[in-house]
Motif scaffolding. Sequence first.
Motif, PDB file in Angstrom:
ATOM      1  N   PRO A  50       0.775  -1.205  -0.073  1.00  0.00           N
ATOM      2  CA  PRO A  50      -0.025  -0.111   0.130  1.00  0.00           C
ATOM      3  C   PRO A  50       0.644   1.229   0.046  1.00  0.00           C
ATOM      4  N   TRP A  58      -0.315   5.826   3.900  1.00  0.00           N
ATOM      5  CA  TRP A  58       0.469   4.378   4.476  1.00  0.00           C
ATOM      6  C   TRP A  58       1.972   4.816   4.245  1.00  0.00           C
ATOM      7  N   CYS A  63       3.024   1.012   7.741  1.00  0.00           N
ATOM      8  CA  CYS A  63       3.437  -0.566   6.685  1.00  0.00           C
ATOM      9  C   CYS A  63       3.967  -1.255   7.694  1.00  0.00           C
ATOM     10  N   ASN A 121      -3.615  -7.051   0.008  1.00  0.00           N
ATOM     11  CA  ASN A 121      -2.580  -6.129   0.531  1.00  0.00           C
ATOM     12  C   ASN A 121      -1.951  -5.678  -0.694  1.00  0.00           C
TER      13      ASN A 121
END
Length: 184
Positions: A50, A58, A63, A121
């Motif tokens: 992301p 993000w 993350c 993801n």
Amino acid sequence: MSVIKNLFLITVSPQLGWDDINKSGHSTRKVLQGGFYPLLMVLAAASFAPMLYDSVEWPLFRCLIHSIAEFSGFFATFFITGLALGAFCKDLTQTNSYLARMHNFVAYNLMYLIFIEMVNNAMAYLFTPMFFLYLYAPVIVSKGVDYLGVTERKEVRKVIAITSVMILVAPYLIRKLLELMIRI
């Protein structure tokens, strides 16, 4: 047959997949080292995807937290689900072969969910139909009960219910709790 190929088979045709898993006779160690742990590592790496799409929402730290929480959630769920099945279904822990089958059963079911989470993801946006794949997990669980050797109807229902609830709820609950704890 390889562990990843078995995972593909239980995804496409659960009954055929569990039959092949039964024939392959992989040890729990081989299932964990050949499929579960590598998929967990890829999931942890995919948690950084992301950041490529939206680096403002993000950042690296978020993350990293997400990666640790996802890895820990599925890792802990493997052991928690094994303990829950062993506690509520005493027949599954009578011998070492039953115990190994139970751990393989939990690992394969979690690998299916890990694969879905990896795809989620890696996607740039939330693709809602992907969430329907989670509803397929209880089907895979129900087809794998024969692999465990559970025959009594009452026990079959108990195994399906415990496993389905644990693998669907525990990783996400643990992940959310860890993400909240780490951010504080």
